[in-house]
Enzyme design. Structure first.
Site, PDB file in Angstrom:
ATOM      1  N   ASP A 100      -9.328  31.739 -25.452  1.00 12.66           N
ATOM      2  CA  ASP A 100      -8.648  32.903 -24.880  1.00 12.66           C
ATOM      3  C   ASP A 100      -8.548  34.010 -25.923  1.00 12.66           C
ATOM      4  OD1 ASP A 100      -8.311  31.759 -22.315  1.00 12.66           O
ATOM      5  OD2 ASP A 100      -6.580  30.621 -23.026  1.00 12.66           O
TER       6      ASP A 100
ATOM      7  N   LYS B 194     -14.189  26.735 -23.112  1.00 12.46           N
ATOM      8  CA  LYS B 194     -13.845  27.401 -21.843  1.00 12.46           C
ATOM      9  C   LYS B 194     -13.793  28.906 -22.068  1.00 12.46           C
ATOM     10  CE  LYS B 194      -9.537  27.595 -19.826  1.00 12.46           C
ATOM     11  NZ  LYS B 194      -9.274  28.945 -19.320  1.00 12.46           N
TER      12      LYS B 194
ATOM     13  N   ASP C 108     -14.490  29.847 -16.515  1.00 14.22           N
ATOM     14  CA  ASP C 108     -13.258  29.750 -15.713  1.00 14.22           C
ATOM     15  C   ASP C 108     -12.930  31.116 -15.106  1.00 14.22           C
ATOM     16  OD1 ASP C 108     -10.680  29.163 -14.787  1.00 14.22           O
ATOM     17  OD2 ASP C 108      -9.777  29.245 -16.785  1.00 14.22           O
TER      18      ASP C 108
ATOM     19  N   LYS D 142     -12.428  31.456 -11.599  1.00 17.09           N
ATOM     20  CA  LYS D 142     -11.581  31.219 -10.400  1.00 17.09           C
ATOM     21  C   LYS D 142     -11.929  32.130  -9.222  1.00 17.09           C
ATOM     22  CE  LYS D 142      -7.510  29.633 -13.030  1.00 17.09           C
ATOM     23  NZ  LYS D 142      -7.907  29.921 -14.433  1.00 17.09           N
ATOM     24  N   LEU D 143     -13.150  31.989  -8.717  1.00 18.67           N
ATOM     25  CA  LEU D 143     -13.588  32.861  -7.610  1.00 18.67           C
ATOM     26  C   LEU D 143     -12.793  32.602  -6.323  1.00 18.67           C
ATOM     27  CD1 LEU D 143     -15.938  33.106  -9.682  1.00 18.67           C
ATOM     28  CD2 LEU D 143     -17.465  33.372  -7.750  1.00 18.67           C
ATOM     29  N   HIS D 144     -12.524  33.669  -5.587  1.00 19.40           N
ATOM     30  CA  HIS D 144     -11.798  33.569  -4.316  1.00 19.40           C
ATOM     31  C   HIS D 144     -12.110  34.831  -3.505  1.00 19.40           C
ATOM     32  CE1 HIS D 144      -7.638  32.720  -2.211  1.00 19.40           C
ATOM     33  NE2 HIS D 144      -8.663  32.729  -1.378  1.00 19.40           N
ATOM     34  N   ASP D 145     -13.004  34.701  -2.506  1.00 21.05           N
ATOM     35  CA  ASP D 145     -13.395  35.857  -1.689  1.00 21.05           C
ATOM     36  C   ASP D 145     -14.018  35.313  -0.406  1.00 21.05           C
ATOM     37  OD1 ASP D 145     -14.230  38.493  -0.855  1.00 21.05           O
ATOM     38  OD2 ASP D 145     -14.275  39.086  -2.950  1.00 21.05           O
TER      39      ASP D 145
ATOM     40  N   THR E 247      -0.543  26.149 -11.744  1.00 19.68           N
ATOM     41  CA  THR E 247       0.665  25.507 -12.288  1.00 19.68           C
ATOM     42  C   THR E 247       1.780  26.524 -12.550  1.00 19.68           C
ATOM     43  OG1 THR E 247      -0.465  25.537 -14.416  1.00 19.68           O
ATOM     44  CG2 THR E 247      -0.386  23.444 -13.268  1.00 19.68           C
TER      45      THR E 247
ATOM     46  N   ARG F 160      -0.116  19.528 -24.985  1.00 23.94           N
ATOM     47  CA  ARG F 160       0.575  19.849 -26.239  1.00 23.94           C
ATOM     48  C   ARG F 160       0.693  18.584 -27.074  1.00 23.94           C
ATOM     49  NH1 ARG F 160      -0.717  23.995 -24.755  1.00 23.94           N
ATOM     50  NH2 ARG F 160       0.468  25.895 -24.390  1.00 23.94           N
TER      51      ARG F 160
ATOM     52  N   ARG G 297      -3.920  27.105 -27.188  1.00 24.96           N
ATOM     53  CA  ARG G 297      -3.158  27.417 -28.401  1.00 24.96           C
ATOM     54  C   ARG G 297      -2.907  26.278 -29.375  1.00 24.96           C
ATOM     55  NH1 ARG G 297       0.906  30.561 -24.681  1.00 24.96           N
ATOM     56  NH2 ARG G 297       0.043  28.934 -23.346  1.00 24.96           N
TER      57      ARG G 297
HETATM   58  O1  C5P Z   1      -2.978  27.768 -24.710  1.00 27.49           O
HETATM   59  P1  C5P Z   1      -2.949  26.733 -23.615  1.00 27.49           P
HETATM   60  O2  C5P Z   1      -3.266  25.330 -24.105  1.00 27.49           O
HETATM   61  O3  C5P Z   1      -1.681  26.795 -22.802  1.00 27.49           O
HETATM   62  O4  C5P Z   1      -4.157  27.162 -22.676  1.00 27.49           O
HETATM   63  C1  C5P Z   1      -4.388  26.562 -21.429  1.00 27.49           C
HETATM   64  C2  C5P Z   1      -5.571  27.201 -20.771  1.00 27.49           C
HETATM   65  O5  C5P Z   1      -5.740  26.624 -19.485  1.00 27.49           O
HETATM   66  C3  C5P Z   1      -5.454  28.696 -20.555  1.00 27.49           C
HETATM   67  O6  C5P Z   1      -6.773  29.248 -20.672  1.00 27.49           O
HETATM   68  C4  C5P Z   1      -4.969  28.820 -19.125  1.00 27.49           C
HETATM   69  O7  C5P Z   1      -5.396  30.007 -18.498  1.00 27.49           O
HETATM   70  C5  C5P Z   1      -5.644  27.618 -18.469  1.00 27.49           C
HETATM   71  N1  C5P Z   1      -4.966  27.118 -17.274  1.00 27.49           N
HETATM   72  C6  C5P Z   1      -3.661  26.638 -17.259  1.00 27.49           C
HETATM   73  N2  C5P Z   1      -3.101  26.167 -16.093  1.00 27.49           N
HETATM   74  C7  C5P Z   1      -3.818  26.177 -14.960  1.00 27.49           C
HETATM   75  C8  C5P Z   1      -5.134  26.658 -14.957  1.00 27.49           C
HETATM   76  C9  C5P Z   1      -5.683  27.128 -16.139  1.00 27.49           C
HETATM   77  O8  C5P Z   1      -2.998  26.614 -18.303  1.00 27.49           O
HETATM   78  N3  C5P Z   1      -3.281  25.672 -13.848  1.00 27.49           N
END
Ligand code: C5P
Length: 232
Positions: A10, A32, A59, A61-64, A119, A181, A211
Site C-alpha cells: 500500500d 498485493k 486487488d 475489487k471490480l463491481h459494475d 470487514t 497482526r 503494515r
Molecule cells: O496494513 P494491513 O495489514 O491492515 O493491510 C491489510 C490489507 O488488506 C490492506 O491492503 C487492505 O486494503 C486489505 N483488506 C483488508 N480487509 C478487507 C479487504 C482488504 O484489510 N476486508
C-alpha cells in the site's frame, strides 16, 4: 497450490514500492497491488513487479454491470497477474461474466476471488444502510456460496470466517485473509485480528499482511516471521 504470505504494497508511488521490494534481495514475495498504487502508478508498475519475478494479487475489487466487468477483466488478464478480485454483491451473472473476460485465449487465467462483505462494514450498518437483514456470518457464507456457484476460486474474508467458508464451499475453495497482526504488535485500524500461526490453524490459504511488514523496522525479518509461522 500452497499456502503463502501476500504483502500488501500500500504505497503511493512506483519509487517507494520498488525501494521496498529491493530490500528483499533475492527473495520474491507474493505482492498485493491495490487501488492506491494502481491508480498512482498504472499498469506499468504491475509489469515491472511481474518482470522482477513476483506473483501478483491485483486487488481492484471490480463491481459494475456484467458486460463492463467482463471487458475490464479481459484487459487485466493481459497483465499476466496471478490473482484478481471483484465484489460478490455484483451478482452471479457479473461473476460469471468476469470469469469469461479474464480467461486468456490459451485457456489460462488468474485466480478470481470475491469480496463478500468488507470487514469495515458492521452488521448494524449492513442492516440499516444496505437493508440486508440476515446476520453478518450468514451473509458472508451466502455470498461465498454464490461465488463458488459462479465458478470462482475463493473469497477474501476475515481469518475468523475461513473455517466456516471451507465447511460451506469445500476445502479447495480458497480463503484469502487480511487482518493479520503479530500477537505482540500494534493493531492499527484493524479490529478483528489474528496472528499468522492462528490463521494457519483456522485454515486460511493465503494471509495478506500490510503494515506489520511494510512499517516494520526490518521488513524482511517481519516477512520471514510470517512465513515461518504461517507456511513452514
Ligand atoms: O496494513 P494491513 O495489514 O491492515 O493491510 C491489510 C490489507 O488488506 C490492506 O491492503 C487492505 O486494503 C486489505 N483488506 C483488508 N480487509 C478487507 C479487504 C482488504 O484489510 N476486508
Amino acid at each position: 497450490m500452497g499456502k503463502d504470505v501476500i504483502i500488501a504494497c500500500d504505497f503511493s508511488s512506483k519509487e517507494e514500492t520498488l525501494a521496498f521490494l529491493d530490500k528483499f534481495s533475492g527473495k520474491k514475495p507474493y505482492v498485493k497491488i491495490g487501488m492506491e498504487l494502481f491508480y498512482a502508478a498504472g499498469p506499468e508498475i504491475v509489469r515491472e513487479i511481474k518482470a522482477r519475478g513476483h506473483q501478483i494479487f491485483l486487488d481492484l475489487k471490480l463491481h459494475d454491470i456484467p458486460n463492463t466487468v467482463k471487458k475490464a477483466m479481459a484487459v487485466l488478464s493481459r497483465l499476466d497477474v496471478d490473482m484478481v478480485n471483484l465484489h460478490a454483491a455484483g451478482t452471479k451473472a457479473m461473476m460469471e461474466a468476469a470469469l469469461e473476460g479474464v480467461t486468456r485465449p490459451d485457456g489460462s487465467r488468474p485466480l478470481v476471488i470475491a469480496v463478500t462483505q468488507l470487514t469495515s462494514t458492521s452488521q448494524e450498518r449492513m442492516q440499516e444502510e444496505l437493508l440486508i437483514g440476515a446476520p453478518m456470518d450468514e451473509t458472508v457464507m451466502h455470498y461465498a456460496a454464490n461465488a463458488a456457484a459462479a465458478g470462482l476460486d475463493g473469497v477474501v474474508c476475515s481469518p475468523m470466517e475461513a473455517g466456516k467458508v471451507h465447511e460451506t464451499c469445500g476445502k479447495a475453495f480458497l480463503t484469502i485473509t487480511p487482518g493479520i497482526r503479530f500477537a505482540d504488535g500494534d493493531k492499527g485500524d484493524q479490529v478483528r485480528v489474528t496472528d499468522p500461526a492462528k490463521a494457519k490453524e483456522i485454515g486460511s490459504d493465503y494471509i495478506v499482511v500490510g503494515r506489520p511488514i511494510t512499517a516494520a523496522a526490518d521488513p524482511v525479518a517481519a516477512y520471514e516471521r510470517c512465513v515461518n509461522d504461517f507456511v513452514d
